[in-house]
Write an enzyme that holds these catalytic residues in place. Structure first.
Site, mmCIF file in Angstrom:
data_model
loop_
_atom_site.group_PDB
_atom_site.id
_atom_site.type_symbol
_atom_site.label_atom_id
_atom_site.label_comp_id
_atom_site.label_asym_id
_atom_site.label_seq_id
_atom_site.Cartn_x
_atom_site.Cartn_y
_atom_site.Cartn_z
ATOM 1 N N ARG A 112 0.058 25.863 3.964
ATOM 2 C CA ARG A 112 0.925 25.585 2.805
ATOM 3 C C ARG A 112 1.917 26.717 2.608
ATOM 4 O O ARG A 112 1.665 27.852 3.010
ATOM 5 C CB ARG A 112 0.097 25.386 1.537
ATOM 6 C CG ARG A 112 -0.767 26.573 1.088
ATOM 7 C CD ARG A 112 -0.044 27.610 0.293
ATOM 8 N NE ARG A 112 -0.953 28.506 -0.411
ATOM 9 C CZ ARG A 112 -0.633 29.730 -0.784
ATOM 10 N NH1 ARG A 112 0.540 30.238 -0.501
ATOM 11 N NH2 ARG A 112 -1.502 30.483 -1.443
ATOM 12 N N GLU A 211 0.592 26.695 -9.629
ATOM 13 C CA GLU A 211 0.874 28.137 -9.673
ATOM 14 C C GLU A 211 2.333 28.417 -9.292
ATOM 15 O O GLU A 211 2.968 29.318 -9.835
ATOM 16 C CB GLU A 211 -0.082 28.895 -8.749
ATOM 17 C CG GLU A 211 0.105 30.393 -8.802
ATOM 18 C CD GLU A 211 -0.985 31.166 -8.050
ATOM 19 O OE1 GLU A 211 -2.173 30.908 -8.291
ATOM 20 O OE2 GLU A 211 -0.628 32.022 -7.235
ATOM 21 N N ARG A 215 4.166 23.499 -3.945
ATOM 22 C CA ARG A 215 3.316 23.928 -2.844
ATOM 23 C C ARG A 215 3.481 22.831 -1.805
ATOM 24 O O ARG A 215 3.099 21.668 -2.058
ATOM 25 C CB ARG A 215 1.842 24.042 -3.275
ATOM 26 C CG ARG A 215 1.542 25.289 -4.122
ATOM 27 C CD ARG A 215 1.268 26.492 -3.233
ATOM 28 N NE ARG A 215 1.372 27.757 -3.937
ATOM 29 C CZ ARG A 215 0.360 28.475 -4.380
ATOM 30 N NH1 ARG A 215 -0.873 28.037 -4.230
ATOM 31 N NH2 ARG A 215 0.540 29.632 -4.964
ATOM 32 N N CYS A 257 2.882 34.755 -8.050
ATOM 33 C CA CYS A 257 1.877 35.777 -7.750
ATOM 34 C C CYS A 257 2.400 36.648 -6.603
ATOM 35 O O CYS A 257 2.855 36.113 -5.580
ATOM 36 C CB CYS A 257 0.563 35.109 -7.344
ATOM 37 S SG CYS A 257 -0.701 36.294 -6.831
ATOM 38 N N THR A 259 1.028 38.110 -4.262
ATOM 39 C CA THR A 259 0.364 37.915 -2.960
ATOM 40 C C THR A 259 1.097 36.885 -2.114
ATOM 41 O O THR A 259 0.922 36.841 -0.894
ATOM 42 C CB THR A 259 -1.089 37.407 -3.103
ATOM 43 O OG1 THR A 259 -1.059 36.154 -3.786
ATOM 44 C CG2 THR A 259 -1.952 38.392 -3.837
ATOM 45 N N ARG A 266 0.073 30.251 3.472
ATOM 46 C CA ARG A 266 -1.365 30.454 3.700
ATOM 47 C C ARG A 266 -1.800 29.403 4.710
ATOM 48 O O ARG A 266 -1.778 28.210 4.441
ATOM 49 C CB ARG A 266 -2.170 30.313 2.404
ATOM 50 C CG ARG A 266 -3.609 30.844 2.557
ATOM 51 C CD ARG A 266 -4.333 30.915 1.230
ATOM 52 N NE ARG A 266 -4.952 29.661 0.847
ATOM 53 C CZ ARG A 266 -6.154 29.248 1.244
ATOM 54 N NH1 ARG A 266 -6.890 30.002 2.041
ATOM 55 N NH2 ARG A 266 -6.633 28.074 0.840
ATOM 56 N N ARG A 295 -12.320 32.659 1.894
ATOM 57 C CA ARG A 295 -12.470 31.949 0.616
ATOM 58 C C ARG A 295 -13.610 30.952 0.746
ATOM 59 O O ARG A 295 -14.054 30.635 1.847
ATOM 60 C CB ARG A 295 -11.192 31.182 0.230
ATOM 61 C CG ARG A 295 -10.026 32.075 -0.118
ATOM 62 C CD ARG A 295 -8.822 31.302 -0.675
ATOM 63 N NE ARG A 295 -7.735 32.232 -0.976
ATOM 64 C CZ ARG A 295 -6.578 31.887 -1.542
ATOM 65 N NH1 ARG A 295 -6.347 30.617 -1.871
ATOM 66 N NH2 ARG A 295 -5.657 32.782 -1.789
ATOM 67 N N GLU A 300 -9.546 29.204 -3.740
ATOM 68 C CA GLU A 300 -9.671 30.573 -4.254
ATOM 69 C C GLU A 300 -10.714 30.632 -5.366
ATOM 70 O O GLU A 300 -10.811 29.712 -6.184
ATOM 71 C CB GLU A 300 -8.304 31.024 -4.796
ATOM 72 C CG GLU A 300 -8.236 32.516 -5.020
ATOM 73 C CD GLU A 300 -6.906 32.961 -5.614
ATOM 74 O OE1 GLU A 300 -6.210 32.152 -6.242
ATOM 75 O OE2 GLU A 300 -6.594 34.146 -5.448
HETATM 76 P P1 ADP Z 1 -3.866 27.533 -2.099
HETATM 77 O O1 ADP Z 1 -4.230 27.287 -0.681
HETATM 78 O O2 ADP Z 1 -2.735 26.665 -2.502
HETATM 79 O O3 ADP Z 1 -3.690 28.988 -2.363
HETATM 80 P P2 ADP Z 1 -6.644 27.060 -2.899
HETATM 81 O O4 ADP Z 1 -7.188 28.230 -2.146
HETATM 82 O O5 ADP Z 1 -7.152 26.875 -4.296
HETATM 83 O O6 ADP Z 1 -5.061 27.100 -3.046
HETATM 84 O O7 ADP Z 1 -6.932 25.775 -2.049
HETATM 85 C C1 ADP Z 1 -6.471 24.532 -2.491
HETATM 86 C C2 ADP Z 1 -7.253 23.381 -1.908
HETATM 87 O O8 ADP Z 1 -7.029 23.302 -0.527
HETATM 88 C C3 ADP Z 1 -8.764 23.531 -2.095
HETATM 89 O O9 ADP Z 1 -9.313 22.262 -2.399
HETATM 90 C C4 ADP Z 1 -9.229 23.968 -0.733
HETATM 91 O O10 ADP Z 1 -10.568 23.625 -0.442
HETATM 92 C C5 ADP Z 1 -8.279 23.180 0.148
HETATM 93 N N1 ADP Z 1 -8.168 23.756 1.485
HETATM 94 C C6 ADP Z 1 -7.770 24.982 1.835
HETATM 95 N N2 ADP Z 1 -7.817 25.139 3.170
HETATM 96 C C7 ADP Z 1 -8.254 23.963 3.682
HETATM 97 C C8 ADP Z 1 -8.507 23.477 4.994
HETATM 98 N N3 ADP Z 1 -8.299 24.236 6.067
HETATM 99 N N4 ADP Z 1 -8.951 22.209 5.113
HETATM 100 C C9 ADP Z 1 -9.141 21.416 4.042
HETATM 101 N N5 ADP Z 1 -8.912 21.819 2.788
HETATM 102 C C10 ADP Z 1 -8.473 23.066 2.602
HETATM 103 N N1 IOM Z 2 -2.788 33.866 -6.316
HETATM 104 C C1 IOM Z 2 -3.668 34.050 -7.393
HETATM 105 N N2 IOM Z 2 -4.237 32.815 -7.806
HETATM 106 N N3 IOM Z 2 -4.704 35.102 -7.214
HETATM 107 C C2 IOM Z 2 -4.395 36.187 -6.302
HETATM 108 C C3 IOM Z 2 -5.275 35.394 -8.509
HETATM 109 C C4 IOM Z 2 -6.065 36.696 -8.588
HETATM 110 O O1 IOM Z 2 -7.264 36.661 -8.217
HETATM 111 O O2 IOM Z 2 -5.481 37.672 -9.050
#
Ligand code: ADP
Ligand code: IOM
Length: 344
Positions: A112, A211, A215, A257, A259, A266, A295, A300
């Site tokens: 993403r 966020e 995305r 953010c 990061t 990501r 993660r 996250e």
């Molecule tokens: P972001 O990737 O946008 O930072 P999150 O870490 O919260 O946000 O992940 C968002 C969603 O994407 C979650 O439901 C997570 O389980 C899913 N996700 C992340 N990586 C994968 C993957 N490789 N395959 C399937 N789902 C994924």
């Molecule tokens: N990107 C954001 N959600 N994350 C880094 C939050 C935090 O743990 O500070």
């Protein structure tokens, strides 16, 4: 506002860098959208288990509060004030043959990027009307997409809880009520202005006003990382023709953010590593070497289940998109090797 109570056990980058002196220097500053230091740090102050704990309300936040943001950006990305950001979205430059053609370890791949609309405040400082304006412009943009990327937009407002929960459970949709985003002011007026666009197969999705304002996501089962990247690049390029994104020569794509600055990318796999999970020190030696983040299975701040982890690139700024994916790929190859050696 007085210097916040930041307990000793707090390990976020906010707690590491917000000294009383720096707080005094920045506490009365405001951006042109009236975004203050108090708003920027609120998530980290209220959630001492944050990774970072600091959010920008607009592009200007990164200059108005630079003495704080710059240190956190350097710590997280290894990117200094004198470095410059670069981009490479060419899938031909990626060296990523499927690391798990038999499908023994990698369950799914997802890449993403975060994007925000140029000349708009970011989520923590946006008004309800501006958020709706963002939604309308993004929806207009994605409706032009054709072929594999063609799909429909589903606003959160009016979506049944059953459909919403199923999309969340299957990893397609963002969660509701995230306390880190809540304290950052990112959940205001929920669910208005939020929604998800996806194609028929749910291999291409766009989250609206979470966020970040967009995305843009490409995902599919298995480990064909290059195919996922290629689809994502096609989508980014097409959306960019319709929606102007907020960008800075120095910081790359602007995100709420720090990061996510730069590539805002990501690239992750969901991968089964049940044996390596029993030796976290070996596991973390590999993830640190390849600049990876671990993660849990629901994104996250979630936990792993059954030895399955979400492994992704940690660095996003000062490296190209191809390098970000290559970090993840090279690390995943090493993790699979380690897992194989433990199961034989
Ligand atoms: P972001 O990737 O946008 O930072 P999150 O870490 O919260 O946000 O992940 C968002 C969603 O994407 C979650 O439901 C997570 O389980 C899913 N996700 C992340 N990586 C994968 C993957 N490789 N395959 C399937 N789902 C994924
Ligand atoms: N990107 C954001 N959600 N994350 C880094 C939050 C935090 O743990 O500070």
């Amino acid at each position: 506002m007085n210097y916040p109570n930041l307990p000793k056990e707090c390990t976020s980058l906010l707690c590491k860098y917000l000294t009383p002196e720096l707080f005094e220097e920045l506490k009365d500053k405001k951006t042109k959208n009236n975004f203050t230091l108090e708003q920027a740090i609120n998530s980290g102050v209220e959630n001492i288990d944050s990774g970072i704990g600091l959010y920008a309300g607009d592009k200007e936040s990164y200059t108005t509060f630079a003495p704080l943001f710059d240190q956190i950006i350097e710590d997280y990305h290894g990117f200094t004030k004198d470095d410059s950001h670069k981009s490479n979205l060419n899938p031909n430059d990626l060296n990523a043959p499927n690391p798990d053609p038999e499908g023994k370890y990698i369950i799914s791949t997802r890449i993403r990027v975060g994007r925000n609309v140029d000349n708009m405040p970011l989520g923590p400082a946006i008004s309800k009307e501006q958020r709706e304006e963002v939604e309308a412009s993004v929806v207009k943009g994605v409706k032009q997409l054709e072929g594999e990327l063609a799909g429909n937009y589903y606003p959160l407002l009016g979506m049944s809880k059953e459909v919403q929960n199923k999309l969340i459970k299957n990893h397609f949709l963002f969660k509701e009520g995230d306390r880190f985003l809540e304290s950052a002011g990112l959940n205001k007026d929920w669910p208005e202005g939020r929604g998800i666009y996806h194609n028929h197969d749910k291999t291409f999705l766009v989250w609206v006003n979470e966020e970040d304002q967009l995305r843009i996501i490409s995902m599919q089962m298995g480990g064909d990382i290059r195919e996922v990247f290629t689809r994502l690049v096609k989508a980014i390029t097409s959306i960019e023709e319709q929606v102007p994104f907020s960008y800075s020569e120095h910081l790359g794509f602007i995100t709420s953010c720090p990061t996510n600055l730069g590539t805002a990318m990501r690239a992750s796999v969901h991968i089964a590593l049940p044996n390596l999970a029993k030796d976290m020190s070996r596991f973390k030696n590999i993830t640190n070497k390849f600049h990876l983040q671990i993660r849990g299975i629901h994104g996250e701040h979630s936990e792993s289940e059954g030895g399955v982890y979400d492994i992704s690139n940690r660095r996003r700024l000062g490296i190209t998109e191809v390098q970000a994916v290559q970090d993840m790929y090279d690390g995943v190859v090493a993790l699979i090797e380690a897992e194989k050696s433990l199961s034989s």
